[in-house]
Design an enzyme around this catalytic site. Sequence first.
Site, mmCIF file in Angstrom:
data_model
loop_
_atom_site.group_PDB
_atom_site.id
_atom_site.type_symbol
_atom_site.label_atom_id
_atom_site.label_comp_id
_atom_site.label_asym_id
_atom_site.label_seq_id
_atom_site.Cartn_x
_atom_site.Cartn_y
_atom_site.Cartn_z
ATOM 1 N N CYS A 72 0.851 -1.154 0.115
ATOM 2 C CA CYS A 72 -0.160 -0.004 -0.168
ATOM 3 C C CYS A 72 0.943 1.136 0.024
ATOM 4 O O CYS A 72 1.609 1.636 0.937
ATOM 5 C CB CYS A 72 -0.833 0.016 1.211
ATOM 6 S SG CYS A 72 -1.805 1.387 1.448
ATOM 7 N N HIS A 163 -3.581 -4.172 -10.886
ATOM 8 C CA HIS A 163 -4.335 -2.999 -11.174
ATOM 9 C C HIS A 163 -5.100 -2.749 -12.474
ATOM 10 O O HIS A 163 -4.404 -3.535 -13.379
ATOM 11 C CB HIS A 163 -3.629 -1.601 -10.926
ATOM 12 C CG HIS A 163 -3.104 -1.476 -9.538
ATOM 13 N ND1 HIS A 163 -3.756 -0.512 -8.804
ATOM 14 C CD2 HIS A 163 -2.044 -1.807 -8.996
ATOM 15 C CE1 HIS A 163 -3.213 -0.447 -7.544
ATOM 16 N NE2 HIS A 163 -2.080 -1.156 -7.623
ATOM 17 N N GLU A 212 -10.567 -0.218 -4.126
ATOM 18 C CA GLU A 212 -9.569 -0.923 -3.934
ATOM 19 C C GLU A 212 -10.010 -2.421 -3.447
ATOM 20 O O GLU A 212 -10.913 -2.525 -2.857
ATOM 21 C CB GLU A 212 -8.948 -0.451 -2.524
ATOM 22 C CG GLU A 212 -7.943 0.849 -2.809
ATOM 23 C CD GLU A 212 -7.020 1.256 -1.705
ATOM 24 O OE1 GLU A 212 -6.277 0.326 -1.447
ATOM 25 O OE2 GLU A 212 -7.079 2.120 -1.290
ATOM 26 N N CYS A 221 -5.404 5.522 -3.071
ATOM 27 C CA CYS A 221 -4.733 4.707 -3.386
ATOM 28 C C CYS A 221 -3.027 4.877 -3.752
ATOM 29 O O CYS A 221 -3.291 5.430 -5.120
ATOM 30 C CB CYS A 221 -5.289 3.567 -4.060
ATOM 31 S SG CYS A 221 -4.281 2.085 -4.324
ATOM 32 N N GLY A 224 -2.035 2.574 -6.851
ATOM 33 C CA GLY A 224 -3.167 2.949 -8.030
ATOM 34 C C GLY A 224 -2.760 4.139 -8.716
ATOM 35 O O GLY A 224 -2.914 4.191 -9.708
#
Length: 276
Positions: A72, A163, A212, A221, A224
């Site tokens: 993360c 992703h 997410e 994110c 992301g």
Amino acid sequence: MIKFTKMQGLGNDYVYIDAINQKIENESSLAQIISNRHFGIGSDGLILICKSKIADFKMKMFNSDGSEAEMCGNGIRCVGKFVYDKGFTNKTTLKIETLAGIKELKLNLKEGKVDTVKVDMGTPIFEAKKIPVVSNEEIVRNLELEIYKKKFKFTCLSMGNPHAVAFIENVENLEVEKYGSKIEINEKFPKKTNVEFIEIVNKKHIKMRVWERGAGETLACGTGACASVVAGVTNNLLEEKVTVELLGGRLEIEWNKENKHVYMTGPAVTVFEGRL
């Protein structure tokens, strides 16, 4: 009794626990309990700071549904702030072990405490099998999915976690939960996926909303944001340095041409501390 710290990066909030000096059991169940915003502390998940044999510290991350995640971006910035501000280290350059590999952090200080953190997020992974995404193409840039009669085209890649990035006209009016929840569990994604919906303001500025994996729509994110800029560059839509505007604030993302590493810079904030 367990001591914890609530922290957030652009509103992407986690409960952080020192698992070096405290024994933590039933991590997955604990993540579900504390993440509940009505009956728990309330967060997007749980992050444990642990000992590492190969880096300065190890980060273990669990989503609000109890599933363990590889990495993360917003969370790891707060790990850097946690260990520095609490005196676990006096180093301003750190290596953190994650399931997505070792990530290097540069801590930027303000009045003796960590203000922002620059993270070397490593190199993107494009091979379909490694993301993973089911496709006949080795590199997936035009995966078309129709969800509730609305068509999306996804560029798929991994930043240590999967992703799927779609470029659309207007992110503000998109029903992210409606579409994101279905795309996350689509059969094309064997390990599920994070879903980014991107509106291009210009080649140096994008707006992003994210669904997410294991957590739902969040305010930000980090991985992301990195994946979205990489997807934009590979599709000749963006430059290498981009400001990513999320619901919780802005991140500065750079995909370095020379070493192909992605760098993310953003804030890390302590909200409050407590005991369970």
